[in-house]
Design a protein around this motif. Structure first.
Motif, PDB file in Angstrom:
ATOM      1  N   ILE A 141      23.908  52.439  73.659  1.00 29.46           N
ATOM      2  CA  ILE A 141      25.123  51.641  73.566  1.00 29.46           C
ATOM      3  C   ILE A 141      25.308  50.850  74.858  1.00 29.46           C
ATOM      4  CG2 ILE A 141      26.544  53.575  74.407  1.00 29.46           C
ATOM      5  CD1 ILE A 141      28.835  52.525  72.674  1.00 29.46           C
ATOM      6  N   ILE A 142      25.913  49.666  74.764  1.00 31.15           N
ATOM      7  CA  ILE A 142      26.242  48.870  75.957  1.00 31.15           C
ATOM      8  C   ILE A 142      27.705  49.117  76.290  1.00 31.15           C
ATOM      9  CG2 ILE A 142      26.481  46.555  76.923  1.00 31.15           C
ATOM     10  CD1 ILE A 142      23.637  47.071  76.564  1.00 31.15           C
ATOM     11  N   ILE A 143      27.968  49.689  77.464  1.00 29.34           N
ATOM     12  CA  ILE A 143      29.336  49.906  77.946  1.00 29.34           C
ATOM     13  C   ILE A 143      29.438  49.334  79.353  1.00 29.34           C
ATOM     14  CG2 ILE A 143      31.121  51.595  78.527  1.00 29.34           C
ATOM     15  CD1 ILE A 143      29.958  53.474  76.496  1.00 29.34           C
ATOM     16  N   ARG A 144      30.433  48.456  79.550  1.00 28.00           N
ATOM     17  CA  ARG A 144      30.656  47.826  80.854  1.00 28.00           C
ATOM     18  C   ARG A 144      29.371  47.184  81.390  1.00 28.00           C
ATOM     19  NH1 ARG A 144      33.506  52.767  81.721  1.00 28.00           N
ATOM     20  NH2 ARG A 144      35.748  52.501  81.475  1.00 28.00           N
ATOM     21  N   SER A 145      28.756  46.371  80.563  1.00 26.00           N
ATOM     22  CA  SER A 145      27.575  45.582  80.928  1.00 26.00           C
ATOM     23  C   SER A 145      26.367  46.445  81.305  1.00 26.00           C
ATOM     24  CB  SER A 145      27.901  44.633  82.099  1.00 26.00           C
ATOM     25  OG  SER A 145      28.980  43.800  81.762  1.00 26.00           O
ATOM     26  N   LYS A 146      26.351  47.685  80.887  1.00 26.67           N
ATOM     27  CA  LYS A 146      25.229  48.569  81.196  1.00 26.67           C
ATOM     28  C   LYS A 146      24.779  49.285  79.935  1.00 26.67           C
ATOM     29  CE  LYS A 146      23.884  52.413  84.275  1.00 26.67           C
ATOM     30  NZ  LYS A 146      23.248  53.275  83.292  1.00 26.67           N
ATOM     31  N   GLU A 147      23.458  49.240  79.680  1.00 25.91           N
ATOM     32  CA  GLU A 147      22.946  49.975  78.532  1.00 25.91           C
ATOM     33  C   GLU A 147      22.946  51.464  78.864  1.00 25.91           C
ATOM     34  OE1 GLU A 147      19.657  49.025  75.349  1.00 25.91           O
ATOM     35  OE2 GLU A 147      18.691  49.790  77.157  1.00 25.91           O
ATOM     36  N   GLN A 148      23.486  52.245  77.949  1.00 25.18           N
ATOM     37  CA  GLN A 148      23.609  53.682  78.159  1.00 25.18           C
ATOM     38  C   GLN A 148      22.898  54.434  77.042  1.00 25.18           C
ATOM     39  OE1 GLN A 148      25.426  55.352  80.537  1.00 25.18           O
ATOM     40  NE2 GLN A 148      26.816  53.864  81.407  1.00 25.18           N
ATOM     41  N   LEU A 149      22.264  55.519  77.418  1.00 28.04           N
ATOM     42  CA  LEU A 149      21.767  56.474  76.440  1.00 28.04           C
ATOM     43  C   LEU A 149      22.948  57.391  76.138  1.00 28.04           C
ATOM     44  CD1 LEU A 149      19.058  57.119  75.076  1.00 28.04           C
ATOM     45  CD2 LEU A 149      18.631  58.783  76.884  1.00 28.04           C
ATOM     46  N   ALA A 150      23.118  57.765  74.891  1.00 25.81           N
ATOM     47  CA  ALA A 150      24.286  58.576  74.537  1.00 25.81           C
ATOM     48  C   ALA A 150      23.946  59.554  73.434  1.00 25.81           C
ATOM     49  CB  ALA A 150      25.430  57.669  74.091  1.00 25.81           C
ATOM     50  N   ILE A 151      24.770  60.579  73.333  1.00 27.74           N
ATOM     51  CA  ILE A 151      24.635  61.521  72.212  1.00 27.74           C
ATOM     52  C   ILE A 151      25.959  61.551  71.457  1.00 27.74           C
ATOM     53  CG2 ILE A 151      22.868  62.911  73.354  1.00 27.74           C
ATOM     54  CD1 ILE A 151      26.071  64.670  72.982  1.00 27.74           C
ATOM     55  N   VAL A 152      25.873  61.800  70.161  1.00 26.42           N
ATOM     56  CA  VAL A 152      27.054  61.903  69.306  1.00 26.42           C
ATOM     57  C   VAL A 152      27.098  63.320  68.763  1.00 26.42           C
ATOM     58  CG1 VAL A 152      28.187  61.063  67.220  1.00 26.42           C
ATOM     59  CG2 VAL A 152      26.924  59.469  68.685  1.00 26.42           C
ATOM     60  N   ARG A 153      28.221  64.002  68.953  1.00 21.40           N
ATOM     61  CA  ARG A 153      28.344  65.384  68.492  1.00 21.40           C
ATOM     62  C   ARG A 153      29.759  65.646  68.006  1.00 21.40           C
ATOM     63  NH1 ARG A 153      30.489  69.214  72.164  1.00 21.40           N
ATOM     64  NH2 ARG A 153      31.122  68.314  74.162  1.00 21.40           N
ATOM     65  N   VAL A 154      29.964  66.803  67.429  1.00 17.04           N
ATOM     66  CA  VAL A 154      31.290  67.178  66.930  1.00 17.04           C
ATOM     67  C   VAL A 154      31.967  68.083  67.954  1.00 17.04           C
ATOM     68  CG1 VAL A 154      32.582  68.304  65.076  1.00 17.04           C
ATOM     69  CG2 VAL A 154      30.487  67.032  64.549  1.00 17.04           C
ATOM     70  N   TYR A 155      33.228  67.755  68.261  1.00 14.55           N
ATOM     71  CA  TYR A 155      34.015  68.584  69.175  1.00 14.55           C
ATOM     72  C   TYR A 155      35.412  68.748  68.577  1.00 14.55           C
ATOM     73  CZ  TYR A 155      36.784  69.903  73.284  1.00 14.55           C
ATOM     74  OH  TYR A 155      37.638  70.535  74.148  1.00 14.55           O
ATOM     75  N   GLN A 156      35.733  69.975  68.166  1.00 20.55           N
ATOM     76  CA  GLN A 156      37.048  70.279  67.590  1.00 20.55           C
ATOM     77  C   GLN A 156      37.446  69.278  66.500  1.00 20.55           C
ATOM     78  OE1 GLN A 156      39.820  70.601  70.847  1.00 20.55           O
ATOM     79  NE2 GLN A 156      38.905  72.504  71.611  1.00 20.55           N
ATOM     80  N   ASN A 157      36.584  69.084  65.538  1.00 18.97           N
ATOM     81  CA  ASN A 157      36.823  68.228  64.380  1.00 18.97           C
ATOM     82  C   ASN A 157      36.836  66.729  64.698  1.00 18.97           C
ATOM     83  OD1 ASN A 157      37.132  68.403  61.532  1.00 18.97           O
ATOM     84  ND2 ASN A 157      39.230  67.639  61.726  1.00 18.97           N
ATOM     85  N   THR A 158      36.460  66.375  65.929  1.00 16.98           N
ATOM     86  CA  THR A 158      36.416  64.969  66.320  1.00 16.98           C
ATOM     87  C   THR A 158      34.999  64.623  66.774  1.00 16.98           C
ATOM     88  OG1 THR A 158      38.717  65.053  67.051  1.00 16.98           O
ATOM     89  CG2 THR A 158      37.395  63.245  67.898  1.00 16.98           C
ATOM     90  N   LEU A 159      34.542  63.443  66.400  1.00 21.52           N
ATOM     91  CA  LEU A 159      33.241  62.989  66.892  1.00 21.52           C
ATOM     92  C   LEU A 159      33.392  62.542  68.342  1.00 21.52           C
ATOM     93  CD1 LEU A 159      31.796  60.896  63.914  1.00 21.52           C
ATOM     94  CD2 LEU A 159      31.110  63.174  64.658  1.00 21.52           C
TER      95      LEU A 159
END
Length: 278
Positions: A141-159
């Motif tokens: 994902i691009i956040i604040r003009s920087k490409e970031q590696l990220a993970i998506v997980r479930v935390y307390q019923n929220t992604l």
């Protein structure tokens, strides 16, 4: 909750319009620096050492220093175009892995994900699939003009999306100085250490841990306020036009003196040469 990023995340042919919200906040107490004499806040100004003057924001450009004092200037338009091209891309989950396969040293920042309009069902589908499989998604994902590696997980019923460092951003542990190799330890020493760990073992309860320094600092500040140990910054002096004018005149006079000396020397040398000719 403030939205700091909008976009689309996809896995396979499923697209989920989402918003990102900062999951954590910095509660450090910010202390200002004052001039001890008049208790006024210290200013930090952008100054060019060559031109010897303050520089306005619109006069500043960005550049990459590829060697000492050698720069490649990057136009704001170029950077904005590049940023727009990347941000317009949907965030795609590239792989699904187990959370325990990623060492905590890689983790950086956490963001809550909420579905945008029309994305609730797809959001629920991804949440259910991740929960049932015990997997997490790996994406870019691009956040604040920087490409970031990220993970998506479930935390307390929220992604949750957590940005993680790229491998080349994590320094090698072998480069840490003075780390001992295998050390000789007696069975009694190891046994005692293990027993101590067993005695201190408990379920992790984040609520039991408090920032005691921050609490003590707030108490100190409040106590000083109640005792009226406060100070008010002095008013910023208004510019004195007469003084400014005198300074300008004096500087101009110094420059003029310097120029006059050079001219005088030149005239003398010319006069001398004429006399010799006659």
């Amino acid at each position: 909750m403030h939205t700091m990023w909008k976009g689309t995340i996809s896995f396979g042919l499923v697209n989920i319009p989402i918003k990102l919200h900062a999951a954590t906040e910095n509660k450090d107490i910010k202390l200002r620096q004052l001039h001890e004499e008049c208790k006024s806040p210290i200013e930090y100004k952008k100054r060019c050492p060559v031109c010897e003057r303050e520089v306005e924001s619109q006069e500043i450009v960005k550049a990459y220093e590829y060697a000492k004092n050698k720069f490649v200037v990057l136009d704001a338009e170029d950077l904005e175009t590049l940023k727009k091209e990347q941000e317009d891309k949907a965030v795609e989950i590239l792989d699904f892995v187990k959370l325990e396969e990623i060492d905590p040293i890689y983790f950086e920042r956490s963001y809550y994900m909420s579905p945008s309009e029309g994305g609730s069902k797809a959001y629920g589908l991804l949440r259910k699939a991740l929960t049932d499989t015990g997997k997490i998604g790996v994406a870019k994902i691009i956040i604040r003009s920087k490409e970031q590696l990220a993970i998506v997980r479930v935390y307390q019923n929220t992604l949750v999306m957590e940005t993680i460092h790229f491998p080349d951003e994590v320094r090698q542990s072998k480069d840490v100085p003075n780390v001992p190799e295998e050390t000789e330890l007696s069975k009694k020493e190891v046994s005692t250490a293990v027993t101590l760990i067993d005695q201190l073992t408990a379920e992790f309860d984040p609520e039991k841990y408090k920032d005691e320094y921050r609490t003590a600092l707030l108490d100190l500040i409040e106590a000083k306020r109640n005792n009226e140990e406060v100070t008010t910054a002095a008013d910023k002096p208004k510019p004195d036009n007469v003084t400014d004018l005198m300074e300008a005149l004096e500087k101009s006079l110094e420059k003029t003196k310097g120029g006059t000396k050079k001219k005088t020397t030149k005239r003398k040398s010319n006069a001398g040469s004429k006399k010799k000719t006659s």
